[in-house]
Design an enzyme around this catalytic site. Structure first.
Site, short mmCIF file in Angstrom:
data_model
loop_
_atom_site.label_atom_id
_atom_site.label_comp_id
_atom_site.label_asym_id
_atom_site.label_seq_id
_atom_site.Cartn_x
_atom_site.Cartn_y
_atom_site.Cartn_z
N ASP A 298 -10.64 3.55 4.95
CA ASP A 298 -10.97 2.27 4.95
C ASP A 298 -12.69 2.04 4.85
O ASP A 298 -13.15 1.10 4.43
CB ASP A 298 -10.67 1.26 6.08
CG ASP A 298 -9.27 0.59 5.70
OD1 ASP A 298 -8.92 0.28 4.82
OD2 ASP A 298 -8.58 0.37 6.59
N LYS B 176 0.77 -1.11 0.14
CA LYS B 176 -0.03 0.00 -0.03
C LYS B 176 0.86 1.26 -0.05
O LYS B 176 0.40 2.20 -0.64
CB LYS B 176 -1.15 -0.11 1.54
CG LYS B 176 -2.07 -0.97 0.97
CD LYS B 176 -2.81 -1.31 2.37
CE LYS B 176 -3.94 -2.40 2.37
NZ LYS B 176 -4.31 -2.69 3.58
N GLN C 17 -4.14 -1.64 10.06
CA GLN C 17 -4.03 -2.97 9.48
C GLN C 17 -4.52 -3.73 10.63
O GLN C 17 -4.06 -3.69 11.47
CB GLN C 17 -2.63 -3.06 9.09
CG GLN C 17 -2.36 -4.65 8.29
CD GLN C 17 -3.44 -4.52 7.04
OE1 GLN C 17 -3.01 -3.68 6.12
NE2 GLN C 17 -3.80 -5.59 6.79
#
Ligand code: NAP
Length: 296
Positions: free
Chosen positions: A121, A54, A98
């Site tokens: 997210d 990412k 994460q």
């Protein structure tokens, strides 16, 4: 045998990343440099790889990439303090924690602590609420299902009225996917491990989204002729040569000649997820500063 189109998620993701890069270049002319910070707790190798990928993708698209790495022993309070610091950091437009987190940390409490405007997210309750209540244009939408929707829109110009079956009801994929399809006026069935007569339910689908995490659970005989199949599953199994290989939740081989189109694993949904994360970061950067957001 009728032809089954292979949906090239990698090519679509590359196009989206190029659009993101063009948008960040325009923002730089306004002295705006979008920034994404990944928070990694512990040393899970898969999470390390995801975060590294990412970060690289962000940099390549002109997004400033930051990383905060904390030991698995970190307390929930310390992690929440870091989130508060990132919420206040003007260089950071997107915060990505994460998952999974170590067992002693409540992931929901951490997600709730993220500034919803930086929640790239799309997991914060405010973004979830906006997605379900028709405020999608003001929500940050979860990356994987949004990537699936983009692929679907390319293949099916008209989604309204289609029977869509979403297999899996996670907060990350299944539920937001159902909300997105509903917003496109599909008739949505959300199936899960307690669904009765699963093959029959799947056979109704003009659009099938499989997000269960069970290698090749969906057989060719479950698929309606001509259906568009988006396979979110990423499962590592032993290949015929004994080496590990990745397969989806759908038997790709059996779907040939039955499905109208299908995403491969790998090379389907996976690349779209990262590209949509970059898209969300640029959108978050624009909204936070009151700048018109790019239509990408
Ligand atoms: P998850 O949280 O484990 O949820 C799995 C869902 O599948 C649950 O709702 C579960 O039902 C359902 N399920 C499990 N076994 C089933 C069965 N035999 N029949 C019907 N339903 C069943 O998984 P997730 O996070 O949504 O991820 C799903 C898959 O997508 C995984 O392979 C993951 O690696 C992959 N994934 C890929 C990407 C990407 O970028 N491509 C991103 C995220 C996830 P219950 O709720 O009843 O338990």
């Amino acid at each position: 045998m009728p032809h089954t189109e292979r949906i090239d998620g990698k090519a679509r993701a590359d196009r989206l990343i190029a659009e993101v890069a063009a948008a960040t270049a325009k923002l730089k002319a306004l002295a705006i440099s979008p920034g994404l910070c990944a928070v990694l707790v512990g040393e899970d190798p898969a999470s390390q790889v995801y975060v590294r990928n990412k970060g690289r993708a962000a940099t390549a698209a002109g997004i400033a990439s930051f990383q905060e790495t904390l030991p698995a022993s970190v307390s929930e309070a310390e992690l929440l303090a870091l989130i508060a610091k990132l919420n206040a950091d003007d260089r950071v437009d997107g915060i990505l924690v994460q998952l999974p987190l170590p067992k002693h940390i409540d992931p929901q409490r951490v997600i709730d602590a993220i500034d919803p405007g930086k929640d790239v997210d799309g997991f914060h309750a405010q973004n979830v609420g906006r997605l379900w209540s028709g405020g999608m244009d003001r929500a940050l939408v979860p990356c994987t299902p949004y990537g699936c929707l983009m692929l679907l829109r390319d293949v099916l110009p008209k989604l309204a009225g289609a029977d869509a079956v979403v297999l899996g009801r996670s907060n990350i994929v299944g539920k937001p996917m159902a909300a997105l399809l509903l917003s496109e006026s599909c008739t949505v069935t959300l199936a899960h491990s307690r669904t009765r007569d699963l093959p029959d339910v799947v056979r109704r689908a003009d659009i099938l989204i499989a997000a269960v995490g069970r290698p090749e659970l969906v057989r060719g005989s479950w698929i309606r002729e001509g259906a568009v199949v988006i396979d979110v599953g990423i499962n590592r199994i032993a290949g015929a040569d004994g080496k590990p290989k990745l397969v989806g939740d759908v038997s790709f081989a059996e779907a040939q000649g039955i499905a109208g189109a299908i995403t491969p694993v790998p090379g389907g949904v996976g690349p779209m997820t990262i590209a949509c994360l970059l898209r969300n970061t640029v959108i978050a950067a624009c909204r936070r500063r009151g700048v018109t957001e790019p239509q990408i």
